[in-house]
Design a protein around this motif. Structure first.
Motif, PDB file in Angstrom:
ATOM      1  N   VAL A 202       0.636  -0.615  -0.400  1.00 24.21           N
ATOM      2  CA  VAL A 202      -0.157  -0.013  -0.085  1.00 24.21           C
ATOM      3  C   VAL A 202       0.967   1.004  -0.017  1.00 24.21           C
ATOM      4  O   VAL A 202       1.716   1.733   0.840  1.00 24.21           O
ATOM      5  CB  VAL A 202      -1.131  -0.093   0.876  1.00 24.21           C
ATOM      6  CG1 VAL A 202      -1.930   1.454   0.910  1.00 24.21           C
ATOM      7  CG2 VAL A 202      -2.141  -1.506   0.996  1.00 24.21           C
ATOM      8  N   LEU A 203       0.660   1.986  -1.370  1.00 22.92           N
ATOM      9  CA  LEU A 203       1.271   3.535  -1.250  1.00 22.92           C
ATOM     10  C   LEU A 203       0.249   4.436  -0.421  1.00 22.92           C
ATOM     11  O   LEU A 203      -1.213   4.538  -0.522  1.00 22.92           O
ATOM     12  CB  LEU A 203       1.882   3.794  -2.643  1.00 22.92           C
ATOM     13  CG  LEU A 203       2.947   2.672  -3.378  1.00 22.92           C
ATOM     14  CD1 LEU A 203       2.320   3.557  -4.903  1.00 22.92           C
ATOM     15  CD2 LEU A 203       3.794   2.598  -3.234  1.00 22.92           C
ATOM     16  N   GLY A 204       0.869   5.324   0.907  1.00 24.54           N
ATOM     17  CA  GLY A 204      -0.244   6.008   1.168  1.00 24.54           C
ATOM     18  C   GLY A 204      -0.122   7.143   0.800  1.00 24.54           C
ATOM     19  O   GLY A 204      -1.250   7.714   0.864  1.00 24.54           O
ATOM     20  N   GLU A 205       0.742   8.115  -0.503  1.00 23.41           N
ATOM     21  CA  GLU A 205       0.097   9.690  -0.894  1.00 23.41           C
ATOM     22  C   GLU A 205       0.448   9.024  -2.486  1.00 23.41           C
ATOM     23  O   GLU A 205       1.858   9.346  -2.664  1.00 23.41           O
ATOM     24  CB  GLU A 205       1.037  10.067  -0.227  1.00 23.41           C
ATOM     25  CG  GLU A 205       0.989  10.146   1.920  1.00 23.41           C
ATOM     26  CD  GLU A 205       1.825  11.207   2.340  1.00 23.41           C
ATOM     27  OE1 GLU A 205       1.641  12.519   1.175  1.00 23.41           O
ATOM     28  OE2 GLU A 205       2.003  11.419   2.908  1.00 23.41           O
ATOM     29  N   VAL A 206      -0.817   9.127  -2.979  1.00 24.68           N
ATOM     30  CA  VAL A 206      -0.258   9.073  -3.977  1.00 24.68           C
ATOM     31  C   VAL A 206      -1.004  10.517  -5.179  1.00 24.68           C
ATOM     32  O   VAL A 206      -2.171  10.260  -4.964  1.00 24.68           O
ATOM     33  CB  VAL A 206      -0.397   7.380  -5.520  1.00 24.68           C
ATOM     34  CG1 VAL A 206      -0.688   7.639  -6.537  1.00 24.68           C
ATOM     35  CG2 VAL A 206       0.277   6.425  -4.325  1.00 24.68           C
ATOM     36  N   ALA A 207      -0.879  11.166  -6.206  1.00 28.35           N
ATOM     37  CA  ALA A 207      -1.523  11.973  -6.297  1.00 28.35           C
ATOM     38  C   ALA A 207      -1.008  12.345  -8.017  1.00 28.35           C
ATOM     39  O   ALA A 207       0.423  11.703  -8.175  1.00 28.35           O
ATOM     40  CB  ALA A 207      -1.278  13.617  -5.542  1.00 28.35           C
ATOM     41  N   LEU A 208      -2.241  12.582  -8.825  1.00 28.34           N
ATOM     42  CA  LEU A 208      -1.816  12.765  -9.673  1.00 28.34           C
ATOM     43  C   LEU A 208      -1.001  13.821  -9.922  1.00 28.34           C
ATOM     44  O   LEU A 208      -0.963  14.870 -10.291  1.00 28.34           O
ATOM     45  CB  LEU A 208      -3.279  13.291 -10.653  1.00 28.34           C
ATOM     46  CG  LEU A 208      -3.905  13.272 -12.359  1.00 28.34           C
ATOM     47  CD1 LEU A 208      -2.842  11.823 -12.606  1.00 28.34           C
ATOM     48  CD2 LEU A 208      -4.829  13.533 -12.666  1.00 28.34           C
ATOM     49  N   GLU A 209       0.305  14.009 -11.032  1.00 30.89           N
ATOM     50  CA  GLU A 209       0.711  15.332 -10.889  1.00 30.89           C
ATOM     51  C   GLU A 209       0.628  15.897 -12.596  1.00 30.89           C
ATOM     52  O   GLU A 209       0.482  17.014 -12.946  1.00 30.89           O
ATOM     53  CB  GLU A 209       2.749  14.320 -10.775  1.00 30.89           C
ATOM     54  CG  GLU A 209       3.418  15.720 -11.218  1.00 30.89           C
ATOM     55  CD  GLU A 209       4.235  16.356 -10.487  1.00 30.89           C
ATOM     56  OE1 GLU A 209       5.241  16.393  -9.858  1.00 30.89           O
ATOM     57  OE2 GLU A 209       3.284  15.686  -8.893  1.00 30.89           O
ATOM     58  N   TYR A 210       0.683  15.079 -13.719  1.00 31.43           N
ATOM     59  CA  TYR A 210      -0.024  15.706 -14.922  1.00 31.43           C
ATOM     60  C   TYR A 210      -1.300  14.488 -15.483  1.00 31.43           C
ATOM     61  O   TYR A 210      -1.349  13.071 -15.861  1.00 31.43           O
ATOM     62  CB  TYR A 210       0.837  15.661 -16.526  1.00 31.43           C
ATOM     63  CG  TYR A 210       2.304  16.776 -15.399  1.00 31.43           C
ATOM     64  CD1 TYR A 210       2.106  17.859 -15.713  1.00 31.43           C
ATOM     65  CD2 TYR A 210       3.913  16.075 -15.099  1.00 31.43           C
ATOM     66  CE1 TYR A 210       3.479  18.093 -14.920  1.00 31.43           C
ATOM     67  CE2 TYR A 210       4.990  16.687 -14.662  1.00 31.43           C
ATOM     68  CZ  TYR A 210       4.349  17.471 -14.249  1.00 31.43           C
ATOM     69  OH  TYR A 210       5.416  18.816 -14.354  1.00 31.43           O
ATOM     70  N   PRO A 211      -2.055  15.044 -15.741  1.00 29.54           N
ATOM     71  CA  PRO A 211      -3.665  13.982 -16.271  1.00 29.54           C
ATOM     72  C   PRO A 211      -3.292  13.781 -17.486  1.00 29.54           C
ATOM     73  O   PRO A 211      -2.038  14.650 -18.470  1.00 29.54           O
ATOM     74  CB  PRO A 211      -4.735  15.233 -15.996  1.00 29.54           C
ATOM     75  CG  PRO A 211      -4.051  16.393 -16.269  1.00 29.54           C
ATOM     76  CD  PRO A 211      -3.084  15.976 -15.797  1.00 29.54           C
ATOM     77  N   PRO A 212      -3.817  12.573 -18.476  1.00 31.85           N
ATOM     78  CA  PRO A 212      -3.547  12.928 -19.289  1.00 31.85           C
ATOM     79  C   PRO A 212      -4.364  13.321 -20.772  1.00 31.85           C
ATOM     80  O   PRO A 212      -5.365  14.725 -20.304  1.00 31.85           O
ATOM     81  CB  PRO A 212      -4.711  11.107 -19.357  1.00 31.85           C
ATOM     82  CG  PRO A 212      -4.884  10.601 -17.836  1.00 31.85           C
ATOM     83  CD  PRO A 212      -4.456  11.869 -17.222  1.00 31.85           C
ATOM     84  N   ALA A 213      -3.374  13.876 -21.700  1.00 31.36           N
ATOM     85  CA  ALA A 213      -3.934  14.690 -22.069  1.00 31.36           C
ATOM     86  C   ALA A 213      -5.306  14.245 -23.056  1.00 31.36           C
ATOM     87  O   ALA A 213      -5.199  12.481 -23.149  1.00 31.36           O
ATOM     88  CB  ALA A 213      -2.259  14.802 -24.126  1.00 31.36           C
ATOM     89  N   LYS A 214      -5.768  14.701 -23.729  1.00 37.43           N
ATOM     90  CA  LYS A 214      -6.940  14.048 -24.050  1.00 37.43           C
ATOM     91  C   LYS A 214      -6.866  13.344 -25.800  1.00 37.43           C
ATOM     92  O   LYS A 214      -6.588  13.124 -26.384  1.00 37.43           O
ATOM     93  CB  LYS A 214      -7.929  15.353 -25.123  1.00 37.43           C
ATOM     94  CG  LYS A 214      -9.597  15.004 -25.503  1.00 37.43           C
ATOM     95  CD  LYS A 214     -10.450  15.886 -25.722  1.00 37.43           C
ATOM     96  CE  LYS A 214     -12.199  15.558 -26.529  1.00 37.43           C
ATOM     97  NZ  LYS A 214     -12.961  17.057 -26.561  1.00 37.43           N
TER      98      LYS A 214
END
Length: 247
Positions: A202-214
């Motif tokens: 389990v990874l405690g802190e994951v966030a989206l850095e760059y969203p996918p391009a359309k």
């Protein structure tokens, strides 16, 4: 009344249903009934009206794929998902709505302890809800063409995201992780399961850095407190909350 093309579709679906050894699909003893799974799917594929579709639903939600009274889902629902999607496209409204309703019930219900994970091409211990979401995304165009209920299922499936790691770069106190995202990573910081062959962490802190391009699945996540060698290429991330779903 079924036309010739519908009859051929039904025969194909029934052949696929009969090809499954439903008794070999795991499920909580005394709750999961393989005969209801097979019989209910056959009945739904053949149903020509609302009454017949309702009878099939009763079998499938009464121990076949789910247990509706207790809001439990069985691993058999994952096996049945592509079959239900094929049944839904036959064009009979009552059958289509019943098939989509069963998929909705399965995705929103929780599995019993000991039967919360299944083997898929993305791992040997994938949460049931994430495995269901994979089947729905794989038929996204078909679902989108089935009206509002199909589109609503796709929205719900997006929350059960999956991220496949391609490469990592150390970044301050964490790691920038590049790869492909299926579904929608929610805003903010979240816990995630890291699936490596033979191991789940389990990874405690994951966030989206760059969203996918359309139109592209390519994305970048930021994982705090982990080094690149802890996040090998080919590893897969799933929402940690999905792994905690248990009836």
């Amino acid at each position: 009344m079924l036309d010739v093309l519908d009859v051929l579709d039904v025969l194909d679906v029934i052949e696929a249903i009969d090809a499954v050894d439903w008794g070999a699909v795991p499920g909580r003893p005394g709750w999961y009934e393989p005969a209801r799974a097979a019989g209910g799917l056959r009945a739904l594929a053949r149903a020509a009206n609302l009454v017949e579709a309702a009878e099939a639903h009763s079998m499938l939600s009464g121990g076949g794929l789910t247990h509706g009274h207790s809001a439990a889902v069985f691993p058999a629902a994952v096996v049945a998902a592509p079959l239900l999607l094929d049944i839904a496209r036959t064009g009979r409204p009552a059958v289509r709505d019943t098939a989509l309703g069963l998929l909705d019930e399965a995705l929103s219900s929780f599995p019993h302890a000991g039967y919360t994970r299944v083997t898929t091409p993305h791992g040997t211990a994938v949460p049931v809800c994430c495995a269901l979401a994979h089947h729905l995304r794989a038929r996204a165009d078909r679902l989108a063409g089935l009206g509002g209920r199909g589109r609503s299922l796709l929205v719900d499936a997006a929350g059960h995201w999956r991220f496949e790691i391609r490469e990592c770069v150390a970044d301050g106190g964490g790691t920038a992780v590049f790869g492909t995202l299926a579904g929608r990573f929610p805003d903010g910081v979240h816990a995630a399961e890291l699936h490596i062959p033979g191991e789940i962490a389990v990874l405690g802190e994951v966030a989206l850095e760059y969203p996918p391009a359309k139109g592209s699945p390519e994305a970048c996540l930021r994982v705090a407190g982990r080094y690149p060698d802890e996040l090998p290429p080919g590893a897969v991330l799933f929402p940690a909350e999905c792994g905690e779903r248990v009836h």
